[in-house]
Design a protein around this motif. Structure first.
Motif, short mmCIF file in Angstrom:
data_model
loop_
_atom_site.label_atom_id
_atom_site.label_comp_id
_atom_site.label_asym_id
_atom_site.label_seq_id
_atom_site.Cartn_x
_atom_site.Cartn_y
_atom_site.Cartn_z
N SER A 279 0.80 -1.22 0.00
CA SER A 279 0.00 0.00 0.00
C SER A 279 0.84 1.27 0.00
O SER A 279 0.39 2.31 0.43
CB SER A 279 -0.91 -0.04 1.22
OG SER A 279 -0.16 -0.43 2.34
N VAL A 280 2.06 1.19 -0.51
CA VAL A 280 2.93 2.38 -0.44
C VAL A 280 2.38 3.60 -1.17
O VAL A 280 2.61 4.73 -0.77
CB VAL A 280 4.38 2.11 -0.94
CG1 VAL A 280 5.23 1.49 0.13
CG2 VAL A 280 4.39 1.31 -2.21
N CYS A 281 1.64 3.36 -2.27
CA CYS A 281 1.12 4.50 -3.04
C CYS A 281 -0.21 4.99 -2.51
O CYS A 281 -0.77 5.97 -3.01
CB CYS A 281 0.94 4.12 -4.50
SG CYS A 281 2.48 3.68 -5.29
N LEU A 282 -0.75 4.30 -1.51
CA LEU A 282 -2.11 4.59 -1.06
C LEU A 282 -2.28 6.02 -0.59
O LEU A 282 -3.32 6.65 -0.78
CB LEU A 282 -2.46 3.62 0.08
CG LEU A 282 -3.92 3.38 0.34
CD1 LEU A 282 -4.66 2.95 -0.92
CD2 LEU A 282 -4.09 2.33 1.42
N THR A 283 -1.24 6.54 0.01
CA THR A 283 -1.32 7.89 0.53
C THR A 283 -1.51 8.92 -0.60
O THR A 283 -2.29 9.85 -0.50
CB THR A 283 -0.09 8.15 1.44
OG1 THR A 283 -0.23 9.37 2.07
CG2 THR A 283 1.22 8.04 0.77
N SER A 284 -0.83 8.68 -1.73
CA SER A 284 -1.00 9.57 -2.89
C SER A 284 -2.34 9.31 -3.58
O SER A 284 -3.03 10.25 -4.01
CB SER A 284 0.12 9.36 -3.90
OG SER A 284 1.35 9.20 -3.27
N ILE A 285 -2.72 8.03 -3.66
CA ILE A 285 -4.00 7.66 -4.27
C ILE A 285 -5.14 8.34 -3.49
O ILE A 285 -6.10 8.85 -4.08
CB ILE A 285 -4.18 6.12 -4.26
CG1 ILE A 285 -3.24 5.50 -5.27
CG2 ILE A 285 -5.63 5.73 -4.52
CD1 ILE A 285 -3.28 3.97 -5.32
N SER B 107 9.01 10.14 1.89
CA SER B 107 8.04 10.41 2.95
C SER B 107 8.50 11.67 3.68
O SER B 107 9.56 12.21 3.36
CB SER B 107 7.97 9.23 3.94
OG SER B 107 9.24 9.04 4.51
N GLY B 108 7.72 12.08 4.65
CA GLY B 108 8.10 13.25 5.43
C GLY B 108 7.32 14.48 5.00
O GLY B 108 6.40 14.41 4.20
N GLU B 109 7.73 15.60 5.58
CA GLU B 109 7.03 16.87 5.33
C GLU B 109 7.92 17.77 4.50
O GLU B 109 9.14 17.76 4.66
CB GLU B 109 6.77 17.59 6.66
CG GLU B 109 5.84 16.88 7.60
CD GLU B 109 4.38 16.98 7.19
OE1 GLU B 109 3.99 18.01 6.60
OE2 GLU B 109 3.64 16.02 7.45
N ILE B 110 7.32 18.58 3.65
CA ILE B 110 8.09 19.65 3.00
C ILE B 110 7.42 20.98 3.31
O ILE B 110 6.22 21.02 3.62
CB ILE B 110 8.18 19.47 1.47
CG1 ILE B 110 6.78 19.43 0.83
CG2 ILE B 110 8.99 18.26 1.09
CD1 ILE B 110 6.81 19.58 -0.68
N HIS B 111 8.21 22.02 3.23
CA HIS B 111 7.64 23.37 3.36
C HIS B 111 7.82 24.09 2.06
O HIS B 111 8.86 23.97 1.42
CB HIS B 111 8.32 24.14 4.49
CG HIS B 111 7.80 23.71 5.83
ND1 HIS B 111 6.91 24.45 6.54
CD2 HIS B 111 8.03 22.59 6.55
CE1 HIS B 111 6.62 23.81 7.65
NE2 HIS B 111 7.29 22.68 7.68
N LEU B 112 6.81 24.83 1.65
CA LEU B 112 6.91 25.61 0.43
C LEU B 112 7.20 27.03 0.82
O LEU B 112 6.64 27.53 1.78
CB LEU B 112 5.58 25.61 -0.31
CG LEU B 112 5.16 24.34 -1.02
CD1 LEU B 112 3.82 24.57 -1.68
CD2 LEU B 112 6.19 23.95 -2.04
N TRP C 76 2.47 17.85 -1.84
CA TRP C 76 3.11 16.57 -1.53
C TRP C 76 3.28 16.43 -0.01
O TRP C 76 3.68 17.37 0.63
CB TRP C 76 4.49 16.55 -2.22
CG TRP C 76 5.16 15.22 -2.20
CD1 TRP C 76 5.01 14.22 -3.11
CD2 TRP C 76 6.08 14.75 -1.22
NE1 TRP C 76 5.79 13.16 -2.75
CE2 TRP C 76 6.46 13.46 -1.60
CE3 TRP C 76 6.61 15.29 -0.05
CZ2 TRP C 76 7.35 12.69 -0.85
CZ3 TRP C 76 7.50 14.53 0.69
CH2 TRP C 76 7.86 13.24 0.29
N VAL C 77 2.95 15.34 0.66
CA VAL C 77 2.54 14.11 0.00
C VAL C 77 1.03 14.13 -0.26
O VAL C 77 0.59 13.76 -1.35
CB VAL C 77 2.85 12.89 0.90
CG1 VAL C 77 2.46 11.59 0.20
CG2 VAL C 77 4.27 12.86 1.34
N ASN C 78 0.26 14.49 0.72
CA ASN C 78 -1.18 14.31 0.51
C ASN C 78 -2.06 15.34 1.22
O ASN C 78 -3.18 15.01 1.63
CB ASN C 78 -1.61 12.87 0.88
CG ASN C 78 -1.31 12.56 2.32
OD1 ASN C 78 -0.98 13.45 3.09
ND2 ASN C 78 -1.44 11.30 2.70
N ASP C 79 -1.58 16.57 1.33
CA ASP C 79 -2.47 17.62 1.85
C ASP C 79 -3.19 18.26 0.67
O ASP C 79 -2.58 18.45 -0.40
CB ASP C 79 -1.67 18.71 2.55
CG ASP C 79 -1.08 18.24 3.87
OD1 ASP C 79 -1.63 17.29 4.47
OD2 ASP C 79 -0.05 18.81 4.29
#
Ligand code: BTN
Length: 251
Positions: free
Chosen positions: A86-92, A243-248, A113-116
Protein backbone atom coordinates in the motif's frame (compact mmCIF):
# COMPACT_ATOMS: atom_id res chain seq x y z
CA UNK A 1 -28.92 14.68 7.27
CA UNK A 2 -27.94 13.16 10.58
CA UNK A 3 -25.13 10.63 10.92
CA UNK A 4 -27.48 8.08 12.41
CA UNK A 5 -29.66 8.42 9.34
CA UNK A 6 -27.29 7.93 6.44
CA UNK A 7 -28.91 4.96 4.74
CA UNK A 8 -27.91 6.12 1.27
CA UNK A 9 -24.26 6.08 2.28
CA UNK A 10 -24.69 2.67 3.86
CA UNK A 11 -26.35 1.25 0.74
CA UNK A 12 -23.80 2.60 -1.70
CA UNK A 13 -20.90 1.41 0.45
CA UNK A 14 -22.48 -2.00 0.77
CA UNK A 15 -22.57 -2.19 -3.04
CA UNK A 16 -18.78 -1.53 -3.04
CA UNK A 17 -18.25 -4.29 -0.45
CA UNK A 18 -17.62 -1.86 2.42
CA UNK A 19 -19.31 -1.94 5.86
CA UNK A 20 -20.16 1.30 7.68
CA UNK A 21 -19.86 2.31 11.34
CA UNK A 22 -20.95 5.75 12.43
CA UNK A 23 -20.31 7.77 15.59
CA UNK A 24 -21.67 11.06 16.84
CA UNK A 25 -18.49 11.68 18.82
CA UNK A 26 -15.35 9.61 19.14
CA UNK A 27 -11.69 10.16 20.01
CA UNK A 28 -10.38 9.40 16.52
CA UNK A 29 -11.78 7.32 13.67
CA UNK A 30 -8.23 6.09 12.92
CA UNK A 31 -7.81 4.93 16.53
CA UNK A 32 -11.23 3.23 16.42
CA UNK A 33 -10.31 1.47 13.15
CA UNK A 34 -7.11 0.24 14.79
CA UNK A 35 -9.01 -1.08 17.83
CA UNK A 36 -11.55 -2.88 15.64
CA UNK A 37 -8.83 -4.39 13.42
CA UNK A 38 -7.13 -5.80 16.51
CA UNK A 39 -10.27 -7.01 18.29
CA UNK A 40 -12.49 -8.22 15.40
CA UNK A 41 -10.09 -9.02 12.55
CA UNK A 42 -12.60 -8.07 9.82
CA UNK A 43 -12.05 -9.55 6.36
CA UNK A 44 -14.08 -6.85 4.58
CA UNK A 45 -13.22 -3.15 4.43
CA UNK A 46 -14.98 -1.00 7.05
CA UNK A 47 -15.58 2.75 6.88
CA UNK A 48 -15.65 4.64 10.20
CA UNK A 49 -17.37 8.04 10.07
CA UNK A 50 -17.74 10.56 12.91
CA UNK A 51 -19.55 13.87 13.30
CA UNK A 52 -16.75 15.10 15.55
CA UNK A 53 -13.50 13.78 17.02
CA UNK A 54 -12.22 14.67 20.45
CA UNK A 55 -8.66 13.55 19.72
CA UNK A 56 -8.33 13.64 15.92
CA UNK A 57 -4.79 12.74 14.93
CA UNK A 58 -2.58 14.12 12.14
CA UNK A 59 0.85 13.21 10.81
CA UNK A 60 4.00 13.81 12.87
CA UNK A 61 2.05 13.53 16.12
CA UNK A 62 -0.06 16.63 15.36
CA UNK A 63 -3.71 16.83 16.35
CA UNK A 64 -6.48 17.38 13.80
CA UNK A 65 -9.17 19.94 14.54
CA UNK A 66 -12.55 18.29 13.88
CA UNK A 67 -15.39 20.76 14.48
CA UNK A 68 -18.80 19.13 14.85
CA UNK A 69 -20.93 18.93 11.68
CA UNK A 70 -18.49 21.17 9.76
CA UNK A 71 -16.36 18.58 8.04
CA UNK A 72 -15.96 15.01 6.87
CA UNK A 73 -13.93 12.87 9.28
CA UNK A 74 -13.56 9.26 8.26
CA UNK A 75 -11.21 6.27 8.14
CA UNK A 76 -11.26 3.36 5.75
CA UNK A 77 -9.91 0.12 7.21
CA UNK A 78 -8.61 -2.17 4.48
CA UNK A 79 -7.44 -5.75 5.04
CA UNK A 80 -4.26 -6.24 2.94
CA UNK A 81 -1.79 -9.09 2.38
CA UNK A 82 1.26 -6.93 3.06
CA UNK A 83 1.38 -3.41 4.46
CA UNK A 84 4.13 -2.75 1.87
CA UNK A 85 1.62 -3.27 -0.97
CA UNK A 86 0.00 0.00 0.00
CA UNK A 87 2.93 2.38 -0.44
CA UNK A 88 1.12 4.50 -3.04
CA UNK A 89 -2.11 4.59 -1.06
CA UNK A 90 -1.32 7.89 0.53
CA UNK A 91 -1.00 9.57 -2.89
CA UNK A 92 -4.00 7.66 -4.27
CA UNK A 93 -6.08 8.95 -1.34
CA UNK A 94 -5.16 12.56 -2.21
CA UNK A 95 -6.31 12.05 -5.81
CA UNK A 96 -9.55 10.42 -4.60
CA UNK A 97 -10.35 13.42 -2.36
CA UNK A 98 -9.42 15.88 -5.11
CA UNK A 99 -11.82 14.12 -7.54
CA UNK A 100 -14.59 13.88 -4.94
CA UNK A 101 -14.36 17.58 -4.02
CA UNK A 102 -14.56 18.48 -7.70
CA UNK A 103 -17.54 16.16 -8.28
CA UNK A 104 -19.54 17.26 -5.23
CA UNK A 105 -18.64 20.97 -4.93
CA UNK A 106 -17.15 21.85 -8.33
CA UNK A 107 -13.97 23.14 -6.64
CA UNK A 108 -10.45 22.51 -7.97
CA UNK A 109 -8.14 21.81 -5.04
CA UNK A 110 -4.36 21.43 -5.31
CA UNK A 111 -2.24 18.64 -3.83
CA UNK A 112 0.73 19.55 -1.66
CA UNK A 113 3.11 16.57 -1.53
CA UNK A 114 2.54 14.11 0.00
CA UNK A 115 -1.18 14.31 0.51
CA UNK A 116 -2.47 17.62 1.85
CA UNK A 117 -5.16 19.35 -0.19
CA UNK A 118 -5.12 23.12 -0.53
CA UNK A 119 -7.75 25.54 -1.69
CA UNK A 120 -7.43 29.32 -1.81
CA UNK A 121 -3.91 29.03 -0.33
CA UNK A 122 -5.00 27.14 2.79
CA UNK A 123 -4.94 23.49 3.82
CA UNK A 124 -8.47 22.08 3.65
CA UNK A 125 -7.78 18.36 3.92
CA UNK A 126 -5.26 16.13 5.69
CA UNK A 127 -4.75 12.40 5.25
CA UNK A 128 -3.18 10.01 7.73
CA UNK A 129 -2.36 6.49 6.50
CA UNK A 130 -1.35 3.92 9.09
CA UNK A 131 -0.49 0.23 8.96
CA UNK A 132 -1.64 -2.28 11.58
CA UNK A 133 -0.59 -5.89 12.14
CA UNK A 134 -2.68 -7.84 14.63
CA UNK A 135 -1.46 -10.47 17.08
CA UNK A 136 -1.75 -13.31 14.56
CA UNK A 137 -0.05 -11.41 11.73
CA UNK A 138 -3.10 -10.18 9.74
CA UNK A 139 -2.31 -6.86 8.07
CA UNK A 140 -4.44 -3.77 7.58
CA UNK A 141 -4.03 -0.26 6.33
CA UNK A 142 -6.10 2.63 7.61
CA UNK A 143 -6.68 5.65 5.40
CA UNK A 144 -7.89 8.50 7.62
CA UNK A 145 -9.25 11.61 5.92
CA UNK A 146 -10.29 14.93 7.42
CA UNK A 147 -11.87 17.54 5.13
CA UNK A 148 -12.80 21.01 6.39
CA UNK A 149 -16.01 21.73 4.53
CA UNK A 150 -17.48 24.61 6.48
CA UNK A 151 -15.16 24.84 9.52
CA UNK A 152 -14.41 28.32 10.86
CA UNK A 153 -12.70 29.61 14.02
CA UNK A 154 -9.64 27.39 13.84
CA UNK A 155 -7.45 27.30 16.96
CA UNK A 156 -4.72 29.98 17.01
CA UNK A 157 -1.86 27.55 16.40
CA UNK A 158 -3.25 26.45 12.99
CA UNK A 159 -5.27 29.41 11.80
CA UNK A 160 -2.50 30.68 9.50
CA UNK A 161 -2.49 27.47 7.46
CA UNK A 162 -5.88 25.80 7.97
CA UNK A 163 -8.81 26.74 5.77
CA UNK A 164 -12.16 25.48 4.68
CA UNK A 165 -13.91 24.81 1.38
CA UNK A 166 -16.65 27.18 2.55
CA UNK A 167 -19.14 24.74 1.12
CA UNK A 168 -22.35 23.04 2.25
CA UNK A 169 -21.44 20.60 5.04
CA UNK A 170 -24.87 19.00 4.53
CA UNK A 171 -23.28 17.27 1.53
CA UNK A 172 -20.61 15.55 3.61
CA UNK A 173 -22.02 12.06 3.14
CA UNK A 174 -22.00 12.54 -0.66
CA UNK A 175 -18.38 13.66 -0.37
CA UNK A 176 -17.46 10.64 1.75
CA UNK A 177 -19.23 8.22 -0.57
CA UNK A 178 -17.58 9.73 -3.64
CA UNK A 179 -14.12 9.67 -2.02
CA UNK A 180 -14.40 6.03 -0.96
CA UNK A 181 -15.65 4.83 -4.35
CA UNK A 182 -12.91 6.82 -6.15
CA UNK A 183 -10.30 5.43 -3.78
CA UNK A 184 -11.37 1.83 -4.33
CA UNK A 185 -11.50 2.36 -8.10
CA UNK A 186 -8.03 3.95 -8.17
CA UNK A 187 -6.62 1.04 -6.15
CA UNK A 188 -7.86 -1.25 -8.95
CA UNK A 189 -7.00 0.83 -12.02
CA UNK A 190 -3.79 2.38 -10.58
CA UNK A 191 -4.63 5.35 -12.80
CA UNK A 192 -3.75 8.07 -10.25
CA UNK A 193 -0.39 9.46 -11.33
CA UNK A 194 -1.50 11.87 -14.05
CA UNK A 195 -3.99 13.65 -11.75
CA UNK A 196 -1.47 13.57 -8.91
CA UNK A 197 1.15 15.30 -11.08
CA UNK A 198 -1.30 17.69 -12.69
CA UNK A 199 -2.84 18.87 -9.40
CA UNK A 200 0.51 19.21 -7.63
CA UNK A 201 1.16 22.66 -6.20
CA UNK A 202 4.80 21.90 -5.42
CA UNK A 203 6.32 21.30 -8.86
CA UNK A 204 8.71 24.03 -9.98
CA UNK A 205 8.67 25.49 -6.48
CA UNK A 206 11.44 25.93 -3.94
CA UNK A 207 10.94 23.44 -1.11
CA UNK A 208 12.52 22.94 2.28
CA UNK A 209 12.75 19.49 3.82
CA UNK A 210 14.48 17.44 6.51
CA UNK A 211 16.47 14.27 5.91
CA UNK A 212 19.40 12.43 7.48
CA UNK A 213 21.65 15.41 6.58
CA UNK A 214 19.37 17.83 8.42
CA UNK A 215 17.58 20.80 6.94
CA UNK A 216 17.87 21.15 3.12
CA UNK A 217 16.41 23.25 0.30
CA UNK A 218 15.93 22.57 -3.39
CA UNK A 219 13.56 22.83 -6.30
CA UNK A 220 10.79 20.26 -6.78
CA UNK A 221 11.26 19.09 -10.37
CA UNK A 222 9.20 15.93 -10.72
CA UNK A 223 7.09 13.15 -9.21
CA UNK A 224 8.25 9.62 -9.93
CA UNK A 225 6.13 6.53 -10.68
CA UNK A 226 5.58 5.71 -7.01
CA UNK A 227 4.80 9.27 -5.95
CA UNK A 228 8.31 10.18 -4.72
CA UNK A 229 9.21 13.87 -5.02
CA UNK A 230 12.30 14.57 -7.15
CA UNK A 231 14.23 17.55 -5.84
CA UNK A 232 17.10 19.36 -7.56
CA UNK A 233 19.65 20.44 -4.95
CA UNK A 234 21.75 23.64 -5.12
CA UNK A 235 24.92 21.61 -6.00
CA UNK A 236 23.16 20.21 -9.09
CA UNK A 237 22.56 16.72 -7.66
CA UNK A 238 19.08 15.22 -7.26
CA UNK A 239 17.34 13.44 -4.42
CA UNK A 240 13.98 11.69 -4.22
CA UNK A 241 11.84 12.20 -1.12
CA UNK A 242 9.71 9.18 -0.21
CA UNK A 243 8.04 10.41 2.95
CA UNK A 244 8.10 13.25 5.43
CA UNK A 245 7.03 16.87 5.33
CA UNK A 246 8.09 19.65 3.00
CA UNK A 247 7.64 23.37 3.36
CA UNK A 248 6.91 25.61 0.43
CA UNK A 249 8.27 29.08 0.29
CA UNK A 250 5.53 31.72 -0.04
CA UNK A 251 2.60 29.27 -0.15
C1 BTN B 1 -2.66 15.59 8.71
O1 BTN B 1 -3.04 16.60 8.12
O2 BTN B 1 -1.61 15.58 9.35
C2 BTN B 1 -3.52 14.36 8.65
C3 BTN B 1 -4.87 14.59 9.27
C4 BTN B 1 -5.79 13.38 9.21
C5 BTN B 1 -7.08 13.63 9.94
C6 BTN B 1 -8.07 12.52 9.77
S1 BTN B 1 -9.66 12.96 10.41
C7 BTN B 1 -10.19 11.31 10.30
C8 BTN B 1 -9.04 10.44 10.71
N1 BTN B 1 -9.01 10.27 12.15
C9 BTN B 1 -7.94 10.82 12.70
O3 BTN B 1 -7.69 10.84 13.92
N2 BTN B 1 -7.17 11.39 11.77
C10 BTN B 1 -7.73 11.21 10.45
Amino acid sequence: MNILDCNELKKSLWACGVDLRTYGRIDSTNSEAKRIAQSERPRRPILFVAETQTAGRGRSGNSFYSAKDCGAYFSLLLPVKEVAESVCLTSIAAVAVFRAVRAVFGLETGIKWVNDLYWNGKKVCGILCEGVTDSIGENYVIVGVGINIASQDFPNEIKEIAGSLNADAGKRFDLIQETVSDLLELCETKDWLSDYRERSIVLDREVRFWNQDGDSCGKAVGIDESGGLEVLLPDGSRTVLRSGEIHLRCL
